[in-house]
Enzyme design. Sequence first.
Site, PDB file in Angstrom:
ATOM      1  N   GLU A 134     -10.262  76.445  -0.375  1.00  0.00           N
ATOM      2  CA  GLU A 134     -11.482  75.766  -0.843  1.00  0.00           C
ATOM      3  C   GLU A 134     -12.650  76.758  -0.784  1.00  0.00           C
ATOM      4  OE1 GLU A 134     -14.424  71.955  -0.077  1.00  0.00           O
ATOM      5  OE2 GLU A 134     -13.547  72.982   1.623  1.00  0.00           O
ATOM      6  N   ASP A 151      -9.335  74.340   4.169  1.00  0.00           N
ATOM      7  CA  ASP A 151     -10.694  73.808   4.126  1.00  0.00           C
ATOM      8  C   ASP A 151     -11.730  74.922   4.315  1.00  0.00           C
ATOM      9  OD1 ASP A 151     -12.148  71.170   4.171  1.00  0.00           O
ATOM     10  OD2 ASP A 151     -12.886  71.965   6.079  1.00  0.00           O
ATOM     11  N   HIS A 207     -11.987  64.744  -3.353  1.00  0.00           N
ATOM     12  CA  HIS A 207     -12.561  63.739  -2.445  1.00  0.00           C
ATOM     13  C   HIS A 207     -14.013  64.030  -2.077  1.00  0.00           C
ATOM     14  CE1 HIS A 207     -11.492  67.130  -0.063  1.00  0.00           C
ATOM     15  NE2 HIS A 207     -12.059  66.621   1.004  1.00  0.00           N
ATOM     16  N   ASP A 208     -14.580  65.107  -2.626  1.00  0.00           N
ATOM     17  CA  ASP A 208     -15.978  65.454  -2.346  1.00  0.00           C
ATOM     18  C   ASP A 208     -16.871  65.323  -3.580  1.00  0.00           C
ATOM     19  OD1 ASP A 208     -15.341  66.217   0.312  1.00  0.00           O
ATOM     20  OD2 ASP A 208     -14.849  68.264  -0.322  1.00  0.00           O
ATOM     21  N   ASP A 224      -3.452  69.921   4.638  1.00  0.00           N
ATOM     22  CA  ASP A 224      -4.840  70.376   4.614  1.00  0.00           C
ATOM     23  C   ASP A 224      -5.123  71.032   5.958  1.00  0.00           C
ATOM     24  OD1 ASP A 224      -7.676  70.484   4.177  1.00  0.00           O
ATOM     25  OD2 ASP A 224      -7.485  68.738   2.857  1.00  0.00           O
TER      26      ASP A 224
HETATM   27  C1  GLC Z   1     -14.552  70.411   3.058  1.00  0.00           C
HETATM   28  C2  GLC Z   1     -13.882  69.099   2.803  1.00  0.00           C
HETATM   29  C3  GLC Z   1     -14.874  68.005   3.091  1.00  0.00           C
HETATM   30  C4  GLC Z   1     -15.259  68.087   4.543  1.00  0.00           C
HETATM   31  C5  GLC Z   1     -15.796  69.473   4.881  1.00  0.00           C
HETATM   32  C6  GLC Z   1     -15.851  69.692   6.355  1.00  0.00           C
HETATM   33  O1  GLC Z   1     -15.586  70.655   2.177  1.00  0.00           O
HETATM   34  O2  GLC Z   1     -13.377  69.051   1.508  1.00  0.00           O
HETATM   35  O3  GLC Z   1     -14.366  66.742   2.781  1.00  0.00           O
HETATM   36  O4  GLC Z   1     -16.222  67.119   4.842  1.00  0.00           O
HETATM   37  O5  GLC Z   1     -14.977  70.489   4.376  1.00  0.00           O
HETATM   38  O6  GLC Z   1     -14.562  69.850   6.882  1.00  0.00           O
END
Ligand code: GLC
Length: 551
Positions: free
Chosen positions: A284, A217, A345-346, A115
Amino acid sequence: MDPHASSVPVEPAHPALRGLKWWQRGIIYQIYPRSFMDANGDGVGDLRGITSRLDYLASLGIAAIWLSPIFPSPMADFGYDVADYTGVDPLFGSLADFDALLEAAHARGLHVLLDLVPNHTSDQHPWFLEARSSRDNPKRDWYVWADPKENGRRPNNWLSFFGGPAWTLDEASGQYYLHQFLPQQPELNWRNPEVRAAIADAMRFWLDRGVDGFRVDVIWLLGKDEALRDEPINPDFRPGMPPHHQLLHPYTQDLPETHRYIAEMRALLDEYSARGRERTMVGEIYLPFERLVTYYGSAEAPECHMPFNFILTQTGWDARKIRAQADRYDALVGEGWPNWVLGNHDQPRVLSRFGREQARVATTLLLTLRGTPTVYYGDEIGMADVDIPPERVQDPAGLRQPGVKAASRDPERTPMQWSDADFAGFSTREPWLPLAEDYRTVNVALQDRDPNSLLNYFRALTRLRAVTPELVAGAYHSLEAGFDDVFVYTRSLEVGTVLVALNFGGAARTLHLPGLGAAGSVLLSSVRREGEVPLEALELAPHEALVVRLR
Ligand code: GLC
């Protein structure tokens, strides 16, 4: 140098799949390392824990694991605040543990994605410590600084995703710095070529060690408006929505220059792919399809191999709506390779969103739509969201946004349920987040032994994909099912056509599907039917997922 180049077995591809890359043929499985397996008994998962479970992972028939961040971090956002891009946090182990994990994964034919968090660092990263040390520090411009407005007010109205403003005043230097997440996550200035070079070095560090690519990310946030203009008010904002939704985000999201930054990262990955094994980048991106697909880039300047498609996490469990979205996505993806996500995970767990009876329908949907599926750890055994008592809430997004539904992401991050042993076989002590109460009945050990478990259904589906090229590479075409709660589609290649029929409801349905031939043969059914089925009066049991080969 690539120490593992020779140890990844070449998968015997079906002739119809020749030419497809591993990330197109296979399934990605997301591991949240804090919660997967704790080998050292401190209540938090670690790399050795993951290594100890590789046989399980291989048994799932997946192609790759993606690890949420494992880098040194103060853990303000549980690793998404990186203090060193080229190390491993001692909580998770050491670089040697990582190398051992990578080698053991490759030996089982599993690829490993890391990641990459390039939009922001931790406020404890040496780069930021230097940058904030004085206005004329050479690293000052690595971050986004702005003078206060008159009366000391913030530079503009930008908001943090986690509640509150996106600016924090650095008292010592009298300037504000930008953070769209926590104040402990200052944003890098991607306009600065030195920043881009530093992130490229971090990527090389891991690619040289043999990793197979990255999930990147918040990749759609990299560019921000240089003039720092105020963002417009969102007219559709309603109380109870996350406060970040108060504004529209034309100046912090999806800026034109972001495409150039991503193309640079992709070029680096392509250099590695050209020299040996194929590496990949998943981005993402939370954007409408029309914008999302622009992140594939062009033939001359390719970008993400797969911009994550999150529509299934954002659409209710409604067969018609999902059909409409799948049709639109499939058409818009064009030459790009599609992908599907049910949970991460979100997001609240899929089971808690759609109900336990629908677990097999949801799994079948994810694994048979056209495109690479990403599976969230624990969904394969039907883990659900866990109610976290207020005093045990850990996630800063939850702590900072009381009153916003599902703001805390703890419920979907609880420890993997391995067995009915104490602490679910995850650890030898109380884990960092509470275990689900149902772990004595919902766990890997039990489902492993039960031929009718969700886990074994999942495995049956991945085995079916492995021998059914239509499900991997076949064209997608949806059909009118005649019921609001049934979704039917075909996947076809020259070699054949497979039909998928999903009953999203609790009533038995008889489908009339003309023009497909008189009968088909069942490849897999969630209610364990076998043999021939008539296609002009195709019975679906309540909550059934059915995969049929047409003749
Ligand atoms: C992304 C991740 C999340 C994190 C955010 C800030 O959305 O998936 O878990 O809190 O970025 O890095």
